[in-house]
Write a protein that holds these residues in place. Structure first.
Motif, PDB file in Angstrom:
ATOM      1  N   GLU A 151       0.830  -1.205   0.000  1.00 37.19           N
ATOM      2  CA  GLU A 151       0.000   0.000   0.000  1.00 37.19           C
ATOM      3  C   GLU A 151       0.868   1.261   0.000  1.00 37.19           C
ATOM      4  N   ASP A 152       2.167   1.075  -0.003  1.00 37.95           N
ATOM      5  CA  ASP A 152       3.055   2.229  -0.120  1.00 37.95           C
ATOM      6  C   ASP A 152       3.046   2.675  -1.577  1.00 37.95           C
ATOM      7  N   PRO A 153       2.748   3.939  -1.828  1.00 41.60           N
ATOM      8  CA  PRO A 153       2.648   4.379  -3.222  1.00 41.60           C
ATOM      9  C   PRO A 153       3.960   4.277  -3.985  1.00 41.60           C
ATOM     10  N   LYS A 154       5.071   4.114  -3.263  1.00 42.70           N
ATOM     11  CA  LYS A 154       6.353   4.160  -3.949  1.00 42.70           C
ATOM     12  C   LYS A 154       7.104   2.835  -3.970  1.00 42.70           C
ATOM     13  N   VAL A 155       7.146   2.177  -2.857  1.00 41.08           N
ATOM     14  CA  VAL A 155       7.998   0.980  -2.810  1.00 41.08           C
ATOM     15  C   VAL A 155       7.270  -0.190  -2.139  1.00 41.08           C
ATOM     16  N   TYR A 185       3.515  -7.869   3.791  1.00 35.90           N
ATOM     17  CA  TYR A 185       4.015  -6.811   2.900  1.00 35.90           C
ATOM     18  C   TYR A 185       3.753  -5.486   3.598  1.00 35.90           C
ATOM     19  N   ASN A 186       4.374  -4.417   3.110  1.00 38.77           N
ATOM     20  CA  ASN A 186       4.193  -3.130   3.790  1.00 38.77           C
ATOM     21  C   ASN A 186       2.837  -2.526   3.439  1.00 38.77           C
ATOM     22  N   ALA A 187       2.108  -2.125   4.442  1.00 39.10           N
ATOM     23  CA  ALA A 187       0.741  -1.650   4.239  1.00 39.10           C
ATOM     24  C   ALA A 187       0.288  -0.873   5.477  1.00 39.10           C
ATOM     25  N   ARG A 210       3.772  12.801   6.210  1.00 38.32           N
ATOM     26  CA  ARG A 210       4.478  11.716   5.534  1.00 38.32           C
ATOM     27  C   ARG A 210       4.007  10.348   6.023  1.00 38.32           C
ATOM     28  N   LYS A 211       4.289   9.347   5.183  1.00 35.57           N
ATOM     29  CA  LYS A 211       3.732   8.006   5.395  1.00 35.57           C
ATOM     30  C   LYS A 211       4.404   7.216   6.527  1.00 35.57           C
ATOM     31  N   TYR A 212       5.644   7.580   6.863  1.00 37.13           N
ATOM     32  CA  TYR A 212       6.496   6.667   7.625  1.00 37.13           C
ATOM     33  C   TYR A 212       5.976   6.219   8.988  1.00 37.13           C
ATOM     34  N   ARG A 213       5.245   7.088   9.679  1.00 32.62           N
ATOM     35  CA  ARG A 213       4.799   6.709  11.024  1.00 32.62           C
ATOM     36  C   ARG A 213       3.596   5.770  10.994  1.00 32.62           C
ATOM     37  N   HIS A 249       5.626  -2.257   8.385  1.00 32.29           N
ATOM     38  CA  HIS A 249       6.633  -2.805   7.490  1.00 32.29           C
ATOM     39  C   HIS A 249       6.351  -4.286   7.208  1.00 32.29           C
ATOM     40  N   ALA A 250       6.925  -4.758   6.098  1.00 34.89           N
ATOM     41  CA  ALA A 250       6.664  -6.142   5.678  1.00 34.89           C
ATOM     42  C   ALA A 250       7.037  -7.133   6.788  1.00 34.89           C
ATOM     43  N   GLU A 251       8.182  -6.925   7.409  1.00 34.96           N
ATOM     44  CA  GLU A 251       8.626  -7.835   8.477  1.00 34.96           C
ATOM     45  C   GLU A 251       7.653  -7.782   9.661  1.00 34.96           C
ATOM     46  N   GLN A 252       7.150  -6.579   9.943  1.00 35.52           N
ATOM     47  CA  GLN A 252       6.239  -6.413  11.081  1.00 35.52           C
ATOM     48  C   GLN A 252       4.936  -7.163  10.824  1.00 35.52           C
ATOM     49  N   THR A 297      12.637  -8.540   0.930  1.00 35.21           N
ATOM     50  CA  THR A 297      13.101  -7.967  -0.345  1.00 35.21           C
ATOM     51  C   THR A 297      13.838  -6.644  -0.182  1.00 35.21           C
ATOM     52  N   LYS A 298      13.906  -6.145   1.041  1.00 29.61           N
ATOM     53  CA  LYS A 298      14.611  -4.882   1.270  1.00 29.61           C
ATOM     54  C   LYS A 298      15.400  -5.025   2.567  1.00 29.61           C
ATOM     55  N   CYS A 299      16.507  -4.345   2.627  1.00 29.14           N
ATOM     56  CA  CYS A 299      17.327  -4.392   3.836  1.00 29.14           C
ATOM     57  C   CYS A 299      16.487  -3.947   5.045  1.00 29.14           C
ATOM     58  N   ASP A 356      20.902   6.825   5.889  1.00 32.05           N
ATOM     59  CA  ASP A 356      19.989   7.513   6.798  1.00 32.05           C
ATOM     60  C   ASP A 356      19.136   8.439   5.948  1.00 32.05           C
ATOM     61  N   LYS A 357      17.853   8.083   5.827  1.00 26.22           N
ATOM     62  CA  LYS A 357      16.990   8.877   4.943  1.00 26.22           C
ATOM     63  C   LYS A 357      16.136   9.874   5.730  1.00 26.22           C
ATOM     64  N   GLY A 358      16.485  10.100   6.971  1.00 24.74           N
ATOM     65  CA  GLY A 358      15.720  11.066   7.750  1.00 24.74           C
ATOM     66  C   GLY A 358      14.561  10.398   8.451  1.00 24.74           C
ATOM     67  N   SER A 391      15.845   4.933   8.591  1.00 27.40           N
ATOM     68  CA  SER A 391      17.289   4.744   8.412  1.00 27.40           C
ATOM     69  C   SER A 391      17.640   3.259   8.461  1.00 27.40           C
ATOM     70  N   TYR A 392      18.802   2.963   7.905  1.00 30.11           N
ATOM     71  CA  TYR A 392      19.248   1.586   7.732  1.00 30.11           C
ATOM     72  C   TYR A 392      20.663   1.448   8.291  1.00 30.11           C
ATOM     73  N   LEU A 393      20.865   2.008   9.475  1.00 33.73           N
ATOM     74  CA  LEU A 393      22.218   2.081  10.031  1.00 33.73           C
ATOM     75  C   LEU A 393      22.564   0.876  10.909  1.00 33.73           C
TER      76      LEU A 393
HETATM   77  O1  LIG Z   1      12.681  -3.006   6.763  1.00 34.13           O
HETATM   78  C1  LIG Z   1      11.887  -2.388   6.051  1.00 34.13           C
HETATM   79  C2  LIG Z   1      12.162  -1.118   5.570  1.00 34.13           C
HETATM   80  C3  LIG Z   1      11.212  -0.448   4.855  1.00 34.13           C
HETATM   81  N1  LIG Z   1      10.012  -1.007   4.603  1.00 34.13           N
HETATM   82  C4  LIG Z   1       9.006  -0.254   3.866  1.00 34.13           C
HETATM   83  C5  LIG Z   1       8.336   0.782   4.714  1.00 34.13           C
HETATM   84  C6  LIG Z   1       7.997   1.831   3.706  1.00 34.13           C
HETATM   85  O2  LIG Z   1       6.749   1.524   3.113  1.00 34.13           O
HETATM   86  C7  LIG Z   1       9.062   1.725   2.642  1.00 34.13           C
HETATM   87  C8  LIG Z   1      10.108   2.811   2.769  1.00 34.13           C
HETATM   88  O3  LIG Z   1      11.217   2.447   2.039  1.00 34.13           O
HETATM   89  P1  LIG Z   1      12.394   3.428   1.564  1.00 34.13           P
HETATM   90  O4  LIG Z   1      13.424   3.543   2.596  1.00 34.13           O
HETATM   91  O5  LIG Z   1      12.916   2.937   0.274  1.00 34.13           O
HETATM   92  O6  LIG Z   1      11.670   4.775   1.360  1.00 34.13           O
HETATM   93  P2  LIG Z   1      11.379   5.497   0.015  1.00 34.13           P
HETATM   94  O7  LIG Z   1      10.054   6.114   0.197  1.00 34.13           O
HETATM   95  O8  LIG Z   1      11.498   4.618  -1.173  1.00 34.13           O
HETATM   96  O9  LIG Z   1      12.568   6.550   0.014  1.00 34.13           O
HETATM   97  P3  LIG Z   1      13.811   6.737  -0.995  1.00 34.13           P
HETATM   98  O10 LIG Z   1      13.260   7.271  -2.267  1.00 34.13           O
HETATM   99  O11 LIG Z   1      14.674   7.702  -0.284  1.00 34.13           O
HETATM  100  O12 LIG Z   1      14.483   5.386  -1.196  1.00 34.13           O
HETATM  101  O13 LIG Z   1       9.625   0.429   2.793  1.00 34.13           O
HETATM  102  C9  LIG Z   1       9.723  -2.266   5.042  1.00 34.13           C
HETATM  103  O14 LIG Z   1       8.648  -2.789   4.796  1.00 34.13           O
HETATM  104  N2  LIG Z   1      10.681  -2.937   5.755  1.00 34.13           N
END
Ligand SMILES: O=c1ccn([C@H]2C[C@H](O)[C@@H](COP(=O)(O)OP(=O)(O)OP(=O)(O)O)O2)c(=O)[nH]1
Length: 539
Positions: free
Chosen positions: A333-337, A365-367, A390-393, A397-400, A439-441, A468-470, A473-475
């Motif tokens: 359900e994430d519009p981007k990834v 999956y992330n939703a 923003r969507k992040y909060r 996440h897929a793992e969750q 499928t993602k770190c 660190d995308k603000g 982050s993936y640190l």
């Molecule tokens: O361990 C993770 C990490 C991220 N996500 C999901 C959450 C969110 O829906 C999306 C965010 O990913 P990303 O870091 O790629 O953000 P972006 O919106 O693609 O940003 P950018 O364009 O900077 O890569 O990935 C997961 O499901 N599991």
């Protein structure tokens, strides 16, 4: 006499059911396909839940076998994949075992928990399985309308008899069981969203796994490489799951009680939907090519007591599980990834399943949170704009999701179990090797959850690691202790060969944004001769 629903205005085939099926048809299936399943604005096309289950069942049929093929099964019995769904969530992924059909495997593995489940088979199950499943009280049995498990296509080795007497008797018995049974037994192949095939092709060609492949070999024409993989998959999968000759397909449908599908326009629409789904599977499978790459531990990992932990699954199985996760990601359900995750564990005792000792712990999956109305939450990822929007909060996440929706965690299930049994089934078992395929770190929010849940191994790509995308982050991933990390990268053998040849390799931290521009990659196009896949266990 069979019933046939009317066709939708777009002339796609509406899911229909065979004779004697009293299911509520399309409406029923739509209800089953939500987390927030309304059309997502500004979002790529999405895979419906029903088509996801169907694709997973086809893919499970192709689960890599570690045991030699069953010597007892005759040429007329075809291996079959199965997805078990409860409350619209996947709770089991199975395939035929060395001795047992997949329907029997499901009864043994799930027992009374099969009651009220929906089952998605990659072939119409045989009468032997059907009678046990009906007896177990399943709600729905859906199957791919190709050659059934008791093959109507197989030819005797001496070529004298194209359809065995057994297969014909089985078809008759299955029809009788179907007409006298309570569960809905039907074919549910939904039309694919317009544009989905193309979207899957494009996103597969550019996914993190392919990014790594092209980043490691600047000389590689990654597009051409991807299309060749896809073409090969398409040929193999079409042979496995499609029936090339129309008349032959009509004959099979008639013999298995689906004569309603033989009428036009249903027949053409059904075949078109089947072709599109097989095309999607071919695209997704092509995005994780094992030719020179695989899942390996990083050289840089210090030798610690971690090494005493059990080593990983074979490269083929690791890749199979990652492709499962990539399929799940098309429900994002994430519009981007889109991100997908599956968790498998290795039981202590040998299994009757074609997956051996491996069993599914959960997937996701992330939703947005379950039950959300789409539009309730911000979907924006523009980092220049208001942080509150923003969507992040909000996104799970897929793992969750995979950790939340373990098959044994549903309330109903917990209520049925008692005491020690409930306690043990409610958690990842300490003594077993539990593996996360994602499928993602994993990001910093997920890393402590993964360790806390008792995951022992992770299979992933580390393209985002160290960023660190603000908002996200993936640190912490590389510092994650006590969990073996198998990262998608060149095999040590291929790496040595490349180093000899003086090729530039990306290190895992450069990531997709560090990749050379597409144009630069396009210059000097040359497909490197592919070496044999490294079939050794991951290490
Ligand atoms: O361990 C993770 C990490 C991220 N996500 C999901 C959450 C969110 O829906 C999306 C965010 O990913 P990303 O870091 O790629 O953000 P972006 O919106 O693609 O940003 P950018 O364009 O900077 O890569 O990935 C997961 O499901 N599991």
């Amino acid at each position: 006499m069979a019933t046939t629903d009317t066709v939708q205005s777009n002339q796609y085939l509406k899911p229909t059911c065979a004779a004697s099926c009293n299911c509520k048809g399309y409406r029923d299936v739509r209800e089953a396909s939500t987390q927030t399943d309304t059309k997502v604005q500004g979002h790529g096309p999405r895979l419906s839940k029903v088509n996801l289950f169907t694709l997973l069942s086809l893919w499970m049929e192709l689960f890599p076998k570690e045991e030699p093929e069953d010597i007892n099964q005759d040429v007329f019995t075809r291996g079959t994949g199965l997805v078990v769904v409860r409350d619209h969530k996947v709770v089991g992924l199975h395939c035929s075992g060395p001795e047992l059909h997949v329907g029997q495997v499901a009864v043994i593995r799930h027992g009374p928990r099969l009651a009220a489940s929906d089952l998605y088979f990659s072939r119409r199950p045989c009468a032997t399985c059907l009678k046990m499943l009906i007896n177990a009280g399943v709600s729905r049995i859906s199957f791919w309308p190709g050659d059934p498990e008791m093959s109507l296509l197989a030819v005797r080795p001496n070529g004298t008899d194209s359809i065995s007497q057994e297969a014909m008797l089985d078809a008759i018995a299955s029809e009788k069981l179907k007409s006298n049974s309570r569960p809905h037994i039907s074919v549910v192949v939904q039309p694919v969203d317009p544009g989905l095939q193309q979207f899957v092709e494009e996103t597969s060609r550019r996914c993190d796994f392919m990014e790594r492949v092209s980043g490691d070999d600047p000389d590689l024409d990654a597009g051409d490489f991807y299309w060749k993989q896809r073409r090969r998959n398409l040929d193999t999968f079409s042979e496995e799951f499609l029936i090339p000759h129309e008349q032959c397909h009509r004959d099979i449908l008639t013999k298995i009680g689906l004569e309603n599908f033989c009428m036009e326009p249903y027949f053409s629409n059904l075949r078109q939907n089947m072709r599109e789904l097989v095309g999607i599977l071919a695209s997704v499978a092509a995005s994780v090519p094992l030719l020179q790459h695989g899942f390996y531990r990083k050289d840089s990992q210090p030798a610690t007591s971690e090494q005493r932990q059990p080593q990983g699954v074979s490269q083929e199985i690791a890749r199979h599980c990652i492709v499962q996760a990539r399929l799940l990601a098309y429900r994002t359900e994430d519009p981007k990834v889109g991100v997908g995750a599956v968790i498998w564990a290795e039981g202590k005792s040998g299994g009757c399943d074609g997956t051996g000792r491996l069993y599914l712990v959960g997937c996701g999956y992330n939703a947005y949170p379950v039950g959300s109305e789409y539009g309730e939450y911000p979907q924006m990822d523009n980092k220049e704009q208001d942080r509150q929007r923003r969507k992040y909060r909000y996104i799970i996440h897929a793992e969750q999701n995979a950790l939340t929706f373990s098959p044994y965690r549903s309330t109903e299930m917990a209520e049925r179990m008692q005491g020690e049994e409930a306690r043990r089934s409610d958690e990842i078992r300490e003594e077993e090797n539990t593996m996360l395929f994602v499928t993602k770190c994993p990001c910093d929010e997920c890393v402590p959850l993964i360790r806390g849940a008792g995951i022992k191994q992770i299979y992933t790509t580390d393209l985002d690691s160290g960023k660190d995308k603000g908002d996200i982050s993936y640190l912490r991933f590389h510092g994650l202790q006590g969990v073996l990390k198998f990262i998608w990268q060149k095999s040590p053998l291929a790496r040595r060969a490349s180093e000899h040849a003086g090729l530039h390799l990306t290190n895992g931290c450069v990531g997709k944004h560090g990749r050379q521009p597409e144009q630069a990659l396009q210059s000097n196009k040359r497909l490197r001769s592919a070496t044999n896949p490294d079939l050794s266990p991951v290490c």
